[in-house]
Write a protein that holds these residues in place. Structure first.
Motif, PDB file in Angstrom:
ATOM      1  N   ASN A 225      -8.874   5.377 -19.707  1.00 51.11           N
ATOM      2  CA  ASN A 225      -8.618   6.278 -18.579  1.00 51.11           C
ATOM      3  C   ASN A 225      -8.203   5.402 -17.400  1.00 51.11           C
ATOM      4  O   ASN A 225      -9.045   4.851 -16.697  1.00 51.11           O
ATOM      5  CB  ASN A 225      -9.852   7.107 -18.223  1.00 51.11           C
ATOM      6  N   MET A 226      -6.909   5.257 -17.209  1.00 46.09           N
ATOM      7  CA  MET A 226      -6.390   4.361 -16.179  1.00 46.09           C
ATOM      8  C   MET A 226      -6.382   5.080 -14.829  1.00 46.09           C
ATOM      9  O   MET A 226      -5.679   6.075 -14.644  1.00 46.09           O
ATOM     10  CB  MET A 226      -4.983   3.886 -16.537  1.00 46.09           C
ATOM     11  N   ARG A 227      -7.186   4.568 -13.913  1.00 44.56           N
ATOM     12  CA  ARG A 227      -7.337   5.177 -12.589  1.00 44.56           C
ATOM     13  C   ARG A 227      -6.879   4.202 -11.512  1.00 44.56           C
ATOM     14  O   ARG A 227      -7.112   2.996 -11.608  1.00 44.56           O
ATOM     15  CB  ARG A 227      -8.796   5.554 -12.344  1.00 44.56           C
ATOM     16  N   LEU A 228      -6.239   4.743 -10.489  1.00 43.61           N
ATOM     17  CA  LEU A 228      -5.768   3.921  -9.373  1.00 43.61           C
ATOM     18  C   LEU A 228      -6.945   3.453  -8.528  1.00 43.61           C
ATOM     19  O   LEU A 228      -7.792   4.246  -8.120  1.00 43.61           O
ATOM     20  CB  LEU A 228      -4.799   4.726  -8.507  1.00 43.61           C
ATOM     21  N   LEU A 229      -6.989   2.150  -8.263  1.00 50.39           N
ATOM     22  CA  LEU A 229      -8.014   1.590  -7.376  1.00 50.39           C
ATOM     23  C   LEU A 229      -7.466   1.551  -5.956  1.00 50.39           C
ATOM     24  O   LEU A 229      -6.347   1.095  -5.727  1.00 50.39           O
ATOM     25  CB  LEU A 229      -8.395   0.175  -7.814  1.00 50.39           C
ATOM     26  N   GLU A 230      -8.274   1.991  -5.002  1.00 55.68           N
ATOM     27  CA  GLU A 230      -7.840   2.016  -3.606  1.00 55.68           C
ATOM     28  C   GLU A 230      -8.939   1.484  -2.704  1.00 55.68           C
ATOM     29  O   GLU A 230     -10.087   1.313  -3.122  1.00 55.68           O
ATOM     30  CB  GLU A 230      -7.479   3.448  -3.188  1.00 55.68           C
ATOM     31  N   GLY A 231      -8.577   1.249  -1.446  1.00 50.73           N
ATOM     32  CA  GLY A 231      -9.551   0.895  -0.421  1.00 50.73           C
ATOM     33  C   GLY A 231     -10.341  -0.363  -0.737  1.00 50.73           C
ATOM     34  O   GLY A 231      -9.810  -1.380  -1.192  1.00 50.73           O
ATOM     35  N   ALA A 232     -11.656  -0.277  -0.489  1.00 47.57           N
ATOM     36  CA  ALA A 232     -12.528  -1.440  -0.645  1.00 47.57           C
ATOM     37  C   ALA A 232     -12.583  -1.925  -2.092  1.00 47.57           C
ATOM     38  O   ALA A 232     -12.703  -3.123  -2.345  1.00 47.57           O
ATOM     39  CB  ALA A 232     -13.929  -1.095  -0.151  1.00 47.57           C
ATOM     40  N   ALA A 233     -12.500  -0.994  -3.056  1.00 49.83           N
ATOM     41  CA  ALA A 233     -12.540  -1.390  -4.467  1.00 49.83           C
ATOM     42  C   ALA A 233     -11.326  -2.241  -4.822  1.00 49.83           C
ATOM     43  O   ALA A 233     -11.440  -3.238  -5.543  1.00 49.83           O
ATOM     44  CB  ALA A 233     -12.599  -0.148  -5.353  1.00 49.83           C
ATOM     45  N   CYS A 234     -10.169  -1.875  -4.294  1.00 46.74           N
ATOM     46  CA  CYS A 234      -8.953  -2.648  -4.549  1.00 46.74           C
ATOM     47  C   CYS A 234      -9.007  -3.991  -3.829  1.00 46.74           C
ATOM     48  O   CYS A 234      -8.611  -5.022  -4.371  1.00 46.74           O
ATOM     49  CB  CYS A 234      -7.734  -1.850  -4.104  1.00 46.74           C
ATOM     50  N   GLN A 235      -9.523  -3.987  -2.605  1.00 46.56           N
ATOM     51  CA  GLN A 235      -9.616  -5.233  -1.849  1.00 46.56           C
ATOM     52  C   GLN A 235     -10.558  -6.223  -2.521  1.00 46.56           C
ATOM     53  O   GLN A 235     -10.324  -7.434  -2.498  1.00 46.56           O
ATOM     54  CB  GLN A 235     -10.096  -4.960  -0.426  1.00 46.56           C
ATOM     55  N   ALA A 236     -11.632  -5.703  -3.128  1.00 52.29           N
ATOM     56  CA  ALA A 236     -12.592  -6.586  -3.784  1.00 52.29           C
ATOM     57  C   ALA A 236     -11.946  -7.368  -4.926  1.00 52.29           C
ATOM     58  O   ALA A 236     -12.352  -8.491  -5.227  1.00 52.29           O
ATOM     59  CB  ALA A 236     -13.770  -5.767  -4.305  1.00 52.29           C
ATOM     60  N   ILE A 237     -10.925  -6.785  -5.545  1.00 54.06           N
ATOM     61  CA  ILE A 237     -10.259  -7.445  -6.673  1.00 54.06           C
ATOM     62  C   ILE A 237      -9.067  -8.280  -6.221  1.00 54.06           C
ATOM     63  O   ILE A 237      -8.860  -9.401  -6.691  1.00 54.06           O
ATOM     64  CB  ILE A 237      -9.804  -6.393  -7.709  1.00 54.06           C
ATOM     65  N   THR A 238      -8.275  -7.745  -5.288  1.00 52.30           N
ATOM     66  CA  THR A 238      -7.025  -8.408  -4.894  1.00 52.30           C
ATOM     67  C   THR A 238      -7.130  -9.213  -3.611  1.00 52.30           C
ATOM     68  O   THR A 238      -6.293 -10.077  -3.354  1.00 52.30           O
ATOM     69  CB  THR A 238      -5.918  -7.357  -4.710  1.00 52.30           C
ATOM     70  N   GLY A 239      -8.121  -8.907  -2.760  1.00 43.94           N
ATOM     71  CA  GLY A 239      -8.205  -9.559  -1.459  1.00 43.94           C
ATOM     72  C   GLY A 239      -7.224  -8.998  -0.452  1.00 43.94           C
ATOM     73  O   GLY A 239      -7.046  -9.569   0.625  1.00 43.94           O
ATOM     74  N   CYS A 240      -6.589  -7.867  -0.787  1.00 44.20           N
ATOM     75  CA  CYS A 240      -5.575  -7.268   0.086  1.00 44.20           C
ATOM     76  C   CYS A 240      -5.977  -5.851   0.465  1.00 44.20           C
ATOM     77  O   CYS A 240      -6.574  -5.128  -0.339  1.00 44.20           O
ATOM     78  CB  CYS A 240      -4.211  -7.236  -0.600  1.00 44.20           C
ATOM     79  N   GLY A 241      -5.611  -5.457   1.679  1.00 45.96           N
ATOM     80  CA  GLY A 241      -5.900  -4.114   2.145  1.00 45.96           C
ATOM     81  C   GLY A 241      -4.854  -3.113   1.699  1.00 45.96           C
ATOM     82  O   GLY A 241      -3.953  -3.420   0.908  1.00 45.96           O
ATOM     83  N   HIS A 242      -4.975  -1.897   2.229  1.00 44.23           N
ATOM     84  CA  HIS A 242      -4.063  -0.809   1.873  1.00 44.23           C
ATOM     85  C   HIS A 242      -2.633  -1.145   2.283  1.00 44.23           C
ATOM     86  O   HIS A 242      -2.391  -1.672   3.362  1.00 44.23           O
ATOM     87  CB  HIS A 242      -4.524   0.474   2.567  1.00 44.23           C
TER      88      HIS A 242
END
Length: 299
Positions: A225-242
Motif C-alpha cells: 500500500n504505497m502512501r505519500l509521505l508528507e510534512g514531518a514524516a517526509c522531513q525525517a527521511i529526506t531532511g527536506c521540507g514541503h
C-alpha cells in the motif's frame, strides 16, 4: 354612592402616583448631592423615603406600602479620580493577557525551514561537486510565491524549454510493512513530471521487481500500500521540507519516470533542498551517477 366611590378610587390612584414621583425625585436629589468620591455604597430609596413621607403627610395624602427600590450611584468615567482606574500596562490582568512574541521563522526543532536558503545552497553545491554532476542550483524569489504560480510562469522563471521539464520528488511508503522490513523496500523516492500523475499500481510492480533483484521472495499484491509521505514524516527521511525534496544525497532507492528520459532538452528541473531553491539535472548523467531506476510509473 357609586359616584363617591369612583372619586375616592381616582383620588387614591393620584395619591399613589404622586407618592412615587416624590420618592424618585428625592432619591435622585440625594444621589446628586453626594460627592463622587464618597459614593462608596449603593444609595437606598428607603433612606430618602422618610423625607418624602413627611412631605406627603403635610399634604394630607395617604401613604401606601411600596417595595424598596435600590438605586446604584452612577459610575464615574474610567480613569477619573474616585472612580474605576483605567487599566494600564502595569495591571496584571492586562499584562498577562497580552500575547507574547510568537516563534520566529525556523524556530524550534520541528521547523521545516530551519536552514536559510543560502546555507542549503552551499550544502547542495558540495553534494553536486562530490557526485561530479553537471548541475545548476537556482534560487527563486519567494515574492510572488513560486508554487502559487502556473506551470507556464514557473517555466519562464527557470528558463526551462517546456513545462514537461518541471518535475517533483515524492516519497512513497509501503504502509503494509511492519517492524523489521527484512531488506524490503519500505520507502522509495519517485521523480515525476508535474504534468503527469503517479500510478500506484505501476509503482507497486516496480517495488516488487526491486525486491526480487535483492533475492527476496515475492509478496502478494495485498502486501503493498504505497502512501505519500508528507510534512514531518517526509522531513525525517529526506531532511527536506514541503516543496523542497531533492534526490541529492538521499539514502533511498530512486525511481525516475520514463517520460522524463524522452525530453528533447535532455534536462529537467526539481526541488533543490529548500522551497526557494531549484535544481537542474542532466537526465542521462543523473540516471548513471545516482543509480536511478527508470520505469513507467505514471497514468
Amino acid at each position: 354612592m357609586d359616584r363617591a366611590r369612583s372619586l375616592w378610587g381616582f383620588w387614591c390612584i393620584q395619591s399613589q402616583c404622586l407618592q412615587n414621583m416624590l420618592v424618585l425625585l428625592s432619591a435622585c436629589n440625594a444621589s446628586a448631592a453626594i460627592p463622587t468620591s464618597q459614593q462608596k455604597r449603593p444609595l437606598h430609596v428607603p433612606v430618602a423615603m422618610a423625607e418624602s413621607s413627611e412631605a406627603l403627610r403635610r399634604l394630607g395624602l395617604p401613604l401606601h406600602s411600596m417595595c424598596p427600590i435600590q438605586l446604584r450611584a452612577s459610575a464615574p468615567a474610567p480613569g477619573s479620580r474616585g472612580g474605576v482606574k483605567a487599566p494600564g500596562p502595569t495591571d496584571p490582568e492586562i499584562r498577562d493577557a497580552r500575547p507574547g512574541p510568537g516563534p520566529g521563522p525556523g524556530a524550534g526543532p520541528g521547523s521545516l525551514d530551519a536552514e536559510s536558503m543560502e546555507h542549503v545552497k552551499a550544502r547542495m553545491q558540495e553534494a553536486v561537486a562530490e557526485l561530479g554532476l553537471t548541475a545548476a542550483l537556482l534560487p527563486v524569489d519567494p515574492h510572488p510565491p513560486y508554487y502559487e504560480q502556473s506551470l507556464e510562469w514557473r517555466r519562464d522563471r527557470l528558463g526551462a524549454s517546456s513545462v514537461e521539464e518541471l518535475c517533483k520528488s515524492v516519497v512513497m511508503e509501503n504502509t503494509k510493512l511492519e517492524g523489521d522490513a527484512d531488506g524490503r523496500v519500505r520507502s522509495v523516492l519517485v521523480v515525476v513530471q508535474y504534468v503527469a500523475k503517479l500510478h500506484k499500481e505501476k509503482l507497486i510492480k516496480v517495488v516488487q521487481a526491486m525486491e526480487a533483484e535483492r533475492g527476496l521472495p515475492a509478496l502478494g499484491k495485498k502486501q503493498y500500500n504505497m502512501r505519500l509521505l508528507e510534512g514531518a514524516a517526509c522531513q525525517a527521511i529526506t531532511g527536506c521540507g514541503h516543496n523542497a525534496v531533492t534526490p541529492l544525497k538521499q539514502d533511498l532507492p530512486i525511481v525516475l519516470s520514463d517520460a522524463i528520459t524522452n525530453l528533447p532538452s535532455g534536462q529537467f528541473w526539481l526541488g533543490g533542498g529548500h522551497v526557494d531553491l531549484k535544481l537542474r539535472l542532466q537526465v542521462e548523467e543523473a540516471i548513471r551517477v545516482m543509480k536511478m531506476t527508470v520505469a513507467d510509473v505514471t497514468a
